[in-house]
Design an enzyme around this catalytic site. Structure first.
Site, PDB file in Angstrom:
ATOM      1  N   ASN A  62     -19.576  -8.169 -29.635  1.00  7.05           N
ATOM      2  CA  ASN A  62     -19.339  -8.198 -28.202  1.00  7.05           C
ATOM      3  C   ASN A  62     -17.901  -8.755 -27.938  1.00  7.05           C
ATOM      4  O   ASN A  62     -17.364  -9.422 -28.766  1.00  7.05           O
ATOM      5  CB  ASN A  62     -20.262  -9.067 -27.392  1.00  7.05           C
ATOM      6  CG  ASN A  62     -20.506 -10.451 -27.715  1.00  7.05           C
ATOM      7  OD1 ASN A  62     -20.288 -10.861 -29.174  1.00  7.05           O
ATOM      8  ND2 ASN A  62     -20.836 -11.343 -26.902  1.00  7.05           N
ATOM      9  N   GLU A  64     -15.561  -9.485 -24.839  1.00  7.46           N
ATOM     10  CA  GLU A  64     -15.763  -9.616 -23.436  1.00  7.46           C
ATOM     11  C   GLU A  64     -14.022  -9.665 -22.857  1.00  7.46           C
ATOM     12  O   GLU A  64     -13.244  -9.471 -23.603  1.00  7.46           O
ATOM     13  CB  GLU A  64     -16.142 -11.181 -23.389  1.00  7.46           C
ATOM     14  CG  GLU A  64     -17.643 -11.408 -23.884  1.00  7.46           C
ATOM     15  CD  GLU A  64     -17.984 -12.654 -23.597  1.00  7.46           C
ATOM     16  OE1 GLU A  64     -17.445 -13.915 -23.225  1.00  7.46           O
ATOM     17  OE2 GLU A  64     -19.332 -12.982 -23.737  1.00  7.46           O
ATOM     18  N   CYS A  73     -20.954  -4.771 -24.998  1.00  2.00           N
ATOM     19  CA  CYS A  73     -21.741  -5.258 -25.824  1.00  2.00           C
ATOM     20  C   CYS A  73     -21.328  -4.988 -27.376  1.00  2.00           C
ATOM     21  O   CYS A  73     -20.992  -3.837 -27.490  1.00  2.00           O
ATOM     22  CB  CYS A  73     -23.234  -4.935 -25.643  1.00  2.00           C
ATOM     23  SG  CYS A  73     -23.836  -5.749 -23.994  1.00  2.00           S
ATOM     24  N   GLU A  75     -23.737  -4.080 -29.581  1.00  2.00           N
ATOM     25  CA  GLU A  75     -24.585  -2.666 -29.780  1.00  2.00           C
ATOM     26  C   GLU A  75     -23.518  -1.355 -29.644  1.00  2.00           C
ATOM     27  O   GLU A  75     -23.710  -0.520 -30.317  1.00  2.00           O
ATOM     28  CB  GLU A  75     -25.643  -2.748 -29.337  1.00  2.00           C
ATOM     29  CG  GLU A  75     -26.819  -3.751 -29.635  1.00  2.00           C
ATOM     30  CD  GLU A  75     -26.625  -4.950 -28.875  1.00  2.00           C
ATOM     31  OE1 GLU A  75     -25.323  -5.249 -28.531  1.00  2.00           O
ATOM     32  OE2 GLU A  75     -27.495  -5.700 -28.686  1.00  2.00           O
ATOM     33  N   CYS A 112     -29.722  -5.060 -24.517  1.00  2.00           N
ATOM     34  CA  CYS A 112     -29.781  -4.975 -23.276  1.00  2.00           C
ATOM     35  C   CYS A 112     -30.091  -3.435 -22.709  1.00  2.00           C
ATOM     36  O   CYS A 112     -29.864  -2.748 -23.577  1.00  2.00           O
ATOM     37  CB  CYS A 112     -28.430  -5.560 -22.489  1.00  2.00           C
ATOM     38  SG  CYS A 112     -27.219  -4.340 -22.748  1.00  2.00           S
ATOM     39  N   CYS A 115     -27.566  -0.926 -23.521  1.00  2.00           N
ATOM     40  CA  CYS A 115     -27.320  -0.520 -25.096  1.00  2.00           C
ATOM     41  C   CYS A 115     -28.467   0.102 -25.436  1.00  2.00           C
ATOM     42  O   CYS A 115     -28.482   1.207 -26.169  1.00  2.00           O
ATOM     43  CB  CYS A 115     -27.038  -1.997 -25.704  1.00  2.00           C
ATOM     44  SG  CYS A 115     -25.604  -2.652 -25.714  1.00  2.00           S
TER      45      CYS A 115
HETATM   46  N1  THU Z   1     -24.320  -9.091 -25.181  1.00  2.00           N
HETATM   47  C1  THU Z   1     -24.328  -8.020 -26.302  1.00  2.00           C
HETATM   48  O1  THU Z   1     -23.382  -7.910 -27.008  1.00  2.00           O
HETATM   49  N2  THU Z   1     -25.548  -7.290 -26.604  1.00  2.00           N
HETATM   50  C2  THU Z   1     -26.599  -7.276 -25.879  1.00  2.00           C
HETATM   51  O2  THU Z   1     -27.563  -6.712 -25.963  1.00  2.00           O
HETATM   52  C3  THU Z   1     -26.632  -8.457 -24.599  1.00  2.00           C
HETATM   53  C4  THU Z   1     -25.592  -9.325 -24.279  1.00  2.00           C
HETATM   54  C5  THU Z   1     -23.249  -9.837 -25.068  1.00  2.00           C
HETATM   55  C6  THU Z   1     -22.538  -9.297 -23.756  1.00  2.00           C
HETATM   56  C7  THU Z   1     -21.781 -10.611 -23.431  1.00  2.00           C
HETATM   57  O3  THU Z   1     -20.548 -10.641 -24.127  1.00  2.00           O
HETATM   58  C8  THU Z   1     -22.799 -11.786 -23.898  1.00  2.00           C
HETATM   59  O4  THU Z   1     -23.436 -11.141 -24.903  1.00  2.00           O
HETATM   60  C9  THU Z   1     -23.543 -12.556 -22.846  1.00  2.00           C
HETATM   61  O5  THU Z   1     -24.107 -11.530 -22.251  1.00  2.00           O
END
Ligand code: THU
Length: 161
Positions: A62, A64, A73, A75, A112, A115
């Site tokens: 991920n 940010e 994310c 994925e 999520c 994704c």
């Molecule tokens: N996140 C992912 O990388 N994948 C997911 O399926 C759920 C959330 C990340 C996004 C963000 O950087 C952190 O987790 C918190 O939501």
């Protein structure tokens, strides 16, 4: 009225050693990728490792952003990279590993909704299943054989004809 039940088999493993050798190796790469996540805001670290039919592995984590919605994310970082680098190669399996800098994540996290939709696009494009293996920092490991299992009734290109 007809009632239809939609169900799927979730495979639950106690340890990584119960996975196949290649699945275990893929998950270990997802864990490595997780450690390089850029998650200064949520402190929630996610790593993804994708196994392709040509045996190449593509990773993501991920990413940010101070403008929160601009982040992405793990994925999608991984699957978009696979799509960009190997557009004609089938995606076999995605391993996903999550952890937190603030607490112990003792169970797997499924991708999520955004994704799931992104992965569903590739599953439909290649017309074959993409398996998803998920793991927390500790605890059991989940596997589903197809993305469709966790996104039933998915929207896709067939509606756009
Ligand atoms: N996140 C992912 O990388 N994948 C997911 O399926 C759920 C959330 C990340 C996004 C963000 O950087 C952190 O987790 C918190 O939501």
């Amino acid at each position: 009225m007809e009632k239809r039940r939609i169900s799927f088999d979730l495979l639950v493993f106690d340890t990584l050693d119960e996975l196949s050798k290649s699945e275990k190796a893929l998950m270990q790469i997802a864990v490595e990728a997780r450690e390089n996540a850029y998650a200064p805001y949520s402190k929630f670290m996610v790593g993804a490792a994708i196994l392709l039919a040509n045996d190449e592995i593509v990773i993501g984590n991920n990413q940010e952003n101070a403008s929160y919605p601009s982040g992405l994310c793990a994925e999608r970082v991984a699957i978009f990279q696979a799509g960009a680098k190997y557009p004609k190669v089938e995606i076999k399996t995605i391993a996903i590993s999550v952890s937190s800098k603030t607490h112990i994540v003792d169970r797997p996290a499924a991708p999520c909704g955004n994704c799931r939709q992104a992965i569903a696009e590739y599953e439909q494009k290649q017309n074959s299943s993409i398996a998803i293996i998920m793991m927390g920092a500790s605890g059991k490991i989940f596997k589903c054989e197809s993305l469709e299992d966790i996104l039933p009734l998915a929207f896709g290109s067939s509606y756009l004809k």
